[in-house]
Design a protein around this motif. Structure first.
Motif, PDB file in Angstrom:
ATOM      1  N   ARG A  36     -32.772  -4.740  50.639  1.00  0.00           N
ATOM      2  CA  ARG A  36     -32.741  -4.655  52.111  1.00  0.00           C
ATOM      3  C   ARG A  36     -33.814  -3.488  52.351  1.00  0.00           C
ATOM      4  NH1 ARG A  36     -28.299  -5.255  55.062  1.00  0.00           N
ATOM      5  NH2 ARG A  36     -26.720  -6.826  54.168  1.00  0.00           N
ATOM      6  N   CYS A  37     -34.060  -3.135  53.638  1.00  0.00           N
ATOM      7  CA  CYS A  37     -34.841  -2.113  54.031  1.00  0.00           C
ATOM      8  C   CYS A  37     -34.257  -0.885  53.565  1.00  0.00           C
ATOM      9  CB  CYS A  37     -35.127  -2.127  55.616  1.00  0.00           C
ATOM     10  SG  CYS A  37     -36.048  -0.827  56.211  1.00  0.00           S
ATOM     11  N   VAL A  38     -35.321   0.090  53.322  1.00  0.00           N
ATOM     12  CA  VAL A  38     -34.610   1.615  52.892  1.00  0.00           C
ATOM     13  C   VAL A  38     -34.117   2.281  54.072  1.00  0.00           C
ATOM     14  CG1 VAL A  38     -35.994   1.668  50.372  1.00  0.00           C
ATOM     15  CG2 VAL A  38     -37.176   2.501  53.079  1.00  0.00           C
ATOM     16  N   GLN A  39     -34.822   2.013  55.278  1.00  0.00           N
ATOM     17  CA  GLN A  39     -34.260   2.748  56.026  1.00  0.00           C
ATOM     18  C   GLN A  39     -33.562   1.883  57.328  1.00  0.00           C
ATOM     19  OE1 GLN A  39     -37.713   4.795  57.900  1.00  0.00           O
ATOM     20  NE2 GLN A  39     -39.070   3.122  57.807  1.00  0.00           N
ATOM     21  N   CYS A  40     -33.296   0.439  57.334  1.00  0.00           N
ATOM     22  CA  CYS A  40     -32.526   0.105  58.309  1.00  0.00           C
ATOM     23  C   CYS A  40     -31.640  -1.081  57.389  1.00  0.00           C
ATOM     24  CB  CYS A  40     -33.302  -1.179  59.049  1.00  0.00           C
ATOM     25  SG  CYS A  40     -35.167  -0.395  59.654  1.00  0.00           S
ATOM     26  N   ASP A  41     -30.472  -1.332  58.069  1.00  0.00           N
ATOM     27  CA  ASP A  41     -29.388  -2.376  57.306  1.00  0.00           C
ATOM     28  C   ASP A  41     -29.842  -3.717  57.728  1.00  0.00           C
ATOM     29  OD1 ASP A  41     -28.036  -0.292  56.291  1.00  0.00           O
ATOM     30  OD2 ASP A  41     -26.628  -0.190  57.874  1.00  0.00           O
ATOM     31  N   ARG A  67     -41.012  -7.475  53.936  1.00  0.00           N
ATOM     32  CA  ARG A  67     -41.447  -6.557  55.124  1.00  0.00           C
ATOM     33  C   ARG A  67     -40.116  -6.553  55.854  1.00  0.00           C
ATOM     34  NH1 ARG A  67     -46.695  -9.261  57.455  1.00  0.00           N
ATOM     35  NH2 ARG A  67     -47.985  -8.857  55.799  1.00  0.00           N
ATOM     36  N   CYS A  68     -39.799  -5.467  56.382  1.00  0.00           N
ATOM     37  CA  CYS A  68     -38.702  -5.176  57.468  1.00  0.00           C
ATOM     38  C   CYS A  68     -39.143  -5.352  58.872  1.00  0.00           C
ATOM     39  CB  CYS A  68     -38.319  -3.998  57.552  1.00  0.00           C
ATOM     40  SG  CYS A  68     -37.003  -3.528  58.661  1.00  0.00           S
ATOM     41  N   HIS A  69     -38.597  -6.433  59.458  1.00  0.00           N
ATOM     42  CA  HIS A  69     -38.944  -6.911  60.760  1.00  0.00           C
ATOM     43  C   HIS A  69     -38.691  -5.767  61.977  1.00  0.00           C
ATOM     44  CE1 HIS A  69     -40.211 -11.271  59.792  1.00  0.00           C
ATOM     45  NE2 HIS A  69     -40.829 -10.481  59.160  1.00  0.00           N
ATOM     46  N   TRP A  70     -37.861  -4.875  61.625  1.00  0.00           N
ATOM     47  CA  TRP A  70     -37.143  -3.742  62.613  1.00  0.00           C
ATOM     48  C   TRP A  70     -38.025  -2.790  62.715  1.00  0.00           C
ATOM     49  CZ3 TRP A  70     -32.754  -3.807  65.535  1.00  0.00           C
ATOM     50  CH2 TRP A  70     -32.129  -5.234  65.518  1.00  0.00           C
ATOM     51  N   CYS A  71     -38.499  -1.999  61.441  1.00  0.00           N
ATOM     52  CA  CYS A  71     -39.312  -1.084  61.427  1.00  0.00           C
ATOM     53  C   CYS A  71     -40.592  -1.100  60.712  1.00  0.00           C
ATOM     54  CB  CYS A  71     -38.495  -0.014  60.573  1.00  0.00           C
ATOM     55  SG  CYS A  71     -38.577   0.041  58.893  1.00  0.00           S
ATOM     56  N   GLY A  72     -41.013  -2.231  60.266  1.00  0.00           N
ATOM     57  CA  GLY A  72     -42.346  -2.396  59.616  1.00  0.00           C
ATOM     58  C   GLY A  72     -42.552  -1.812  58.327  1.00  0.00           C
ATOM     59  N   TYR A  73     -41.567  -1.322  57.618  1.00  0.00           N
ATOM     60  CA  TYR A  73     -41.522  -1.027  56.258  1.00  0.00           C
ATOM     61  C   TYR A  73     -41.852  -2.113  55.603  1.00  0.00           C
ATOM     62  CZ  TYR A  73     -39.490  -0.084  51.918  1.00  0.00           C
ATOM     63  OH  TYR A  73     -39.377  -0.040  50.319  1.00  0.00           O
ATOM     64  N   SER A  74     -42.732  -1.985  54.488  1.00  0.00           N
ATOM     65  CA  SER A  74     -43.143  -2.930  53.453  1.00  0.00           C
ATOM     66  C   SER A  74     -43.147  -2.237  52.023  1.00  0.00           C
ATOM     67  CB  SER A  74     -44.433  -3.599  54.100  1.00  0.00           C
ATOM     68  OG  SER A  74     -45.630  -2.882  53.832  1.00  0.00           O
TER      69      SER A  74
HETATM   70 ZN    ZN Z   1     -36.674  -1.073  58.418  1.00  0.00          ZN
END
Ligand code: ZN
Ligand code: ADP
Length: 713
Positions: free
Chosen positions: A431-436, A449-456
């Motif tokens: 999972r993303c480190v900053q979004c669920d 990649r996280c499609h919510w915050c752009g984290y990769s």
């Molecule tokens: Zn995220």
């Protein structure tokens, strides 16, 4: 100093700073005694930059969408108008000095061949003298800046700086509009008749029925009456296919307002509309509803069902269709909503007589609607007749179409390689480190990649929780591209999704290349469904319709129907009937039956029934209340407190505290409440009470953010 009038900008002291503001109104009543007033420092304008009607619209928006007037203003005015960082664009020009004739200048230059070359280039471009762009002359003469400067020093050429417009001018040919077909002409007549009785008309016209041509016809009639026209389109539909067509008919009366304009360009469009009295056709995306148009006679909202008309972030969370209807009412303009797949709300308004309804049921030039075939995925898996995510009959069909030298569109509404990885042992996805949310695999970039915050982060193969092996689940456009390369190695393939269209012209580029048949297969997300015309597309395939149908949102079926019908509409434009293959594991699904039979009416009936039963729009108005906090406990506490307070005021109209499907984004915890207000209830009062309770909770729970989303999409 100029006397400040409503709509003028003024410089005012605010604390130790100076800020630009807009005068809203003059306070006529005696002023309250305890308010400390300060003087306006400077009035910045000699005429209002915002009209009275605009101010009225903004005030309505701030009340209706429960936001501040400042938030509306920030959305409504191009940045450069308030910050005043706008600079006029200038260009260096040269011209032959008035004391010279070409003959005399030539005589002087016989021994300076390079300077003479510049003079000759100038004469060729401006045979009777006059100004020319300096850089153009340098370019055309092939000489250096130094040579040109020498001519200026001699006094033969004179240079000057001129203000020029940033707005591109159309220099192509202008042709009369196409004559309307019989069905189109009838629709146009009906629309005008309906407008006699109602302000808003819904044009329900199947894909490729030629709605654009009907609009063009109505726009021409407005222009003849010296009226301007606002033509709204969803972001992605604003292609050169459409603007080229409109330029051909309206030439320089067409103004294009899209999201790629720079701030300075926006300011120029804004000012030119404010100044110019000539009737204009302004085509633009959502935010064009804020432009200061003059004597608007007609507002068109094309693809009215599109959810991108709703602004999600930041406030004002407005729906451009609603704003268009409201401003049409105040401007005394007619409103036309057009689509092949109406939103349930608009169709309901049309069926209950609030809007006029006009139907256009035949495609232009007698092209048949596409033949739609469902492919049963379960059966295919069972028989082991699957090649990756392609069922046997689809593979056969694609081969056949490619052999005929025609084109294919493959639709999959997920980008990336796979929507998630899953551990073989514990079943957890990384999972993303900053979004669920689970991370999406992007294979080419070798990243998650996280499609919510752009984290990769770099791809991993081992489960971070238990050390098990990570397996790929589901599929996106990138994976499809891989499979296509394996199955049809000879085919030329393009992919269109958010990842391949990040560059400025990439989207248009892909469309152009596909239209010119420089590629055989176009793979794409919903971007490929938007009002595009490709002459050679014989087959459209939807790789997995189940994903569209299995959403929990109350609009899921409506959206699925819209998306499937719109993408199907890309097949078989000219000449031949197109074919559509839809892969699904639920071929008996009622929405799929509606799509196959082109039965919008059936879809509408089932949706209206459900919405009435479960208290959704158009029977109830919804307001989503979003509670956000960096601290988990504080987010929950605030939501529970707000729920208690609202329960007292609204009873059953308020839901319990809802944990949204993505309950943490960028380390902020989110809770929601839904408020339903039945038709006929006093909405203004409800919003006032809601606003009061939100303010109360905010005063109790430090740094909580509470947002209201009116008419959420
Ligand atoms: Zn995220
Ligand atoms: P839609 O209803 O899907 O918006 P369009 O307006 O884009 O359909 O029209 C579909 C195609 O048919 C376009 O290529 C358009 O140029 C062509 N077309 C429609 N009406 C006419 C007409 N009256 N004369 C010539 N071409 C037309």
């Amino acid at each position: 100093m100029m006397y400040p009038q409503p709509g003028m900008r003024v410089l005012v002291p605010l604390g130790s700073k100076q800020m630009t503001g807009i005068v809203l109104k003059e306070h006529a009543d005696p002023l309250p005694t305890r308010v400390r007033l300060r003087d306006v420092l400077v009035v910045l304008d000699s005429a209002p930059v915002v009209s009275a009607l605009q101010l009225q619209l903004w005030q309505w928006m701030s009340q209706y969408y429960m936001c501040t007037l400042g938030e509306v203003l920030a959305a409504a005015l191009p940045a450069g108008i308030i910050d005043d960082d706008y600079k006029a664009k200038t260009e260096q020009y040269v011209c032959l000095a008035p004391i010279y004739t070409y003959v005399r200048a030539r005589e002087e230059l016989v021994r300076a061949p390079k300077q003479l070359a510049v003079l000759e280039a100038y004469q060729a471009l401006r045979p009777s003298g006059g100004m020319i762009e300096r850089r153009l002359l340098i370019e055309q003469s092939g000489q250096s800046t130094a040579i040109l400067r020498a001519l200026e020093e001699r006094g033969i050429l004179e240079s000057s700086e001129q203000t020029v417009s940033r707005i591109g001018r159309y220099s192509g040919e202008v042709h009369p509009a196409f004559p309307l077909s019989e069905a189109q002409a009838k629709a146009a007549e009906q629309i005008k008749e309906e407008w006699q009785k109602r302000e808003v008309v819904l044009l329900h016209g199947v894909t490729s029925s030629g709605k654009t041509e009907v609009y063009i016809h109505l726009i021409e009639q407005a222009l003849e009456k010296q009226q301007s026209v606002l033509y709204l389109v969803p972001e992605i539909a604003l292609t050169t296919q459409l603007t080229d067509r409109l330029h051909q008919v309206f030439g320089n009366r067409l103004v294009v307002y899209h999201s790629r304009l720079s701030n300075a360009e926006r300011v120029e469009v804004y000012h030119s509309l404010m100044k110019d009295d000539e009737p204009k056709v302004v085509i633009g995306v959502r935010s064009a509803v804020f432009l200061p148009m003059k004597s608007t006679g007609l507002i068109i909202v094309d693809e009215e069902h599109e959810s991108s008309y709703k602004q999600q972030e930041p406030a004002p969370r407005y729906h451009a269709r609603s704003v268009a209807v409201m401003s049409g009412h105040w401007l005394g303009a007619k409103v036309l909503l057009g689509t092949a797949t109406p939103s349930v709300e608009s169709y309901y308004n049309a069926r209950t007589g609030k809007y006029g309804l006009v139907e256009l049921t035949t495609r232009y030039a007698g092209i048949a609607l596409p033949k739609i075939r469902l492919v049963d995925l379960q059966q295919q898996y069972h028989r082991k007749e699957m090649y990756g995510h392609f069922a046997d009959p689809l593979v056969e069909k694609i081969r056949e179409v490619l052999a005929q030298g025609r084109q294919v569109i493959l639709f999959q509404n997920r980008r990336g390689y796979a929507p998630m990885l899953q551990c073989n042992e514990c079943g957890h996805p990384p999972r993303c480190v900053q979004c669920d949310v689970p991370l999406t695999l992007h294979k080419q970039a070798n990243e998650l990649r996280c499609h919510w915050c752009g984290y990769s982060r770099p791809l991993m193969r081992i489960c971070p929780d238990c050390g098990g092996e990570l397996k790929v689940k589901g599929f996106g456009t990138e994976r499809l591209e891989d499979e296509v390369a394996g199955l049809f190695p000879e085919a030329r393939v393009l992919r269109m999704d958010l990842d391949t269209t990040r560059n400025k012209n990439a989207y248009q580029d892909i469309i152009n290349r596909f239209s010119r048949h420089e590629c055989d297969i176009l793979i794409g997300t919903q971007m490929v469904t938007k009002g595009l015309h490709f002459d050679d597309v014989a087959l459209v395939a939807v790789l997995n319709a189940d994903q569209l149908l299995n959403q929990s949102d109350f609009r899921a079926y409506e959206r699925a129907y819209q998306m499937l019908s719109q993408v199907a509409g890309r097949a078989g434009r000219k000449g031949q009937q197109g074919e559509v293959y839809i892969q699904t594991s639920d071929p008996k699904h009622p929405v799929l039956r509606n799509v196959i039979e082109n039965d919008y009416e059936g879809l509408y009936r089932s949706q209206v029934e459900e919405r009435e039963m479960f208290r959704f729009p158009p029977f109830h108005r919804l307001i989503d209340i979003i509670v956000k906090h960096k601290n988990y406990a504080a987010a929950v506490r605030a939501a529970v407190l707000l729920h208690q307070r609202l329960k007292q005021a609204f009873g059953e109209r308020v839901s319990g505290v809802v944990v949204p499907s993505v309950a943490r984004v960028q380390n902020t915890h989110i809770r929601m409440l839904h408020l339903r207000i039945e038709n006929g209830a006093n909405v203004v009062e409800a919003k006032r009470v809601l606003g009061e309770q939100i303010a109360y909770v905010q005063s109790k729970e430090k740094s909580v953010v509470i947002l209201s989303d009116v008419d959420p999409q």
